[in-house]
Design an enzyme around this catalytic site. Structure first.
Site, PDB file in Angstrom:
ATOM      1  CB  CYS A  38     -26.860 131.059   7.385  1.00 37.44           C
ATOM      2  SG  CYS A  38     -25.243 131.637   6.373  1.00 37.44           S
TER       3      CYS A  38
ATOM      4  CB  CYS B  44     -20.866 131.845   9.858  1.00 34.78           C
ATOM      5  SG  CYS B  44     -22.706 132.013  10.165  1.00 34.78           S
TER       6      CYS B  44
END
EC number: 2.8.1.13
Length: 367
Positions: A103, A200
């Site tokens: 990410c 996340c």
């Protein structure tokens, strides 16, 4: 002091305390500060799992308080294509990936950086990561954060020195309690908000529930290192090396009450292999082979060198020798055996406070 008033910084506002204080510190340093909230995940249900709207509200409240504007951007499509699909394929192959590292590589320091520079005219981006940057001979190095407990350089080893040169990390010079104190003094909405945990896009929900939505569970036997079947697992993807909880097995009939640990996965035959004791030889490795290498601010290595390595986040540094096998593969030998070295995770290398770079663990080396 250099004049920062002509420099525009876009701060990635997550709705957490670290990015909130980062925005404040940059404003104090005279920069033109603008906030940007990224939405990286589209929820497909109405449950309370995802706190994106609450995070956005917190980010907005902080920006209002600091007198800076807040933009929002949706990177969910990029996230799905570049992070999540890879995450699923790694799990399918029996490995344990780290999506936070991907990410940072694909979204926060690529899609976000490009958008900030091209669409918002940014000179820099800033995040609330606990890392530091140092510029030497025209190259930017990545350094550990001052707060050893919170240092996040492990998650940023894939960044290039050019990406680091375009990034500011205001809280990297601080200890976490100091950051909270500033937020409380300013009465920011995020001052007492707890740190986010877990991946996340999964948030606080149960990992097994989440994964089973995307990958069909395939139950199979749990077998001891001696070949005895002692239970059934619900799917290899739910288990990682060194795992102790959630195996659903007690002591052996011989009476040893030592806890069971996952020591291996036989992906071809869908077998989960377990042993008793956290220092069982099958759990220990003397080294590893890593590939998909990335060096932050140095050329690819051509000869063996000494440094330290972390094979997972918040692990104590392990002294080691790194030897190149070819352009994109290295052998790492630890100074002492290490437990639960996990294929798919990242091995990240350090020389004192400098993060040199790292790679993906392909295989572990056992005695």
């Amino acid at each position: 002091m250099s004049d920062n008033s002509q420099k525009k910084v876009i701060v990635g506002m997550s709705g957490g305390v670290d990015s909130s204080v980062s925005a404040y510190l940059l404003k104090e340093q005279g920069y033109q500060v603008v906030g940007l909230f990224m939405k990286n995940w589209e929820e497909d249900d109405d449950t309370e799992y995802c706190s994106a709207s609450a995070d956005l509200a917190d980010a907005q409240a902080v920006c209002d308080k600091l007198g800076i504007e807040l933009h929002t951007i949706n990177f969910a499509a990029e996230y799905w294509d570049n992070v999540f699909e890879h995450f699923l394929s790694e799990y399918k192959a029996g490995r344990t990936p780290n999506p936070d590292i991907l990410c940072n590589k694909e979204i926060k320091f690529k899609a976000f950086l490009e958008y900030a520079a091209e669409d918002l005219g940014a000179d820099y981006i800033a995040t609330g990561h606990y890392v530091r940057r140092r510029d030497i001979d025209g190259k930017s190095q990545l350094l550990r954060g001052v707060d050893n407990n919170k240092d996040q350089s492990y998650f940023l080893y894939t960044l290039s020195h050019q990406q680091i040169a375009q990034s500011l990390f205001p809280v990297g010079e601080m200890e976490k309690p100091e950051v909270r104190k500033i937020a409380e003094k300013l009465d920011l909405a995020t001052a007492k908000k707890k740190d986010s945990t877990g991946i996340c896009f999964i948030g606080e929900r149960k990992f097994t529930d989440f994964l089973s939505r995307y990958l069909p569970a395939k139950p199979g036997p749990i077998v001891t290192v001696d070949g005895e079947t002692i239970g059934e697992h619900q799917g290899l993807m739910y288990h990682t090396l060194g795992q102790r909880k959630g195996l659903g097995i007690g002591g052996t009939k011989e009476g040893s009450e030592d806890p069971w640990y996952v020591v291996d996965k036989d992906v071809a035959n869908n077998i989960l292999i377990v042993a008793q004791g956290h220092e069982h030889p099958r759990l220990m490795s003397v080294g590893l082979i890593a590939q998909q290498l990335h060096w932050v601010a140095r050329e690819p290595i051509t000869e063996a060198f000494r440094c330290t390595v972390k094979t997972r986040y918040r692990q104590a540094d392990i002294p080691c020798t790194v030897t190149p096998l070819d352009e994109d593969k290295i052998e790492v030998r630890f100074d002492y055996p290490v437990a639960a070295v996990t294929p798919g995770q990242s091995a990240v290398f350090y020389q004192d406070e400098v993060c040199l770079g790292g790679g993906i663990i392909e295989t572990r080396i056992q005695e």
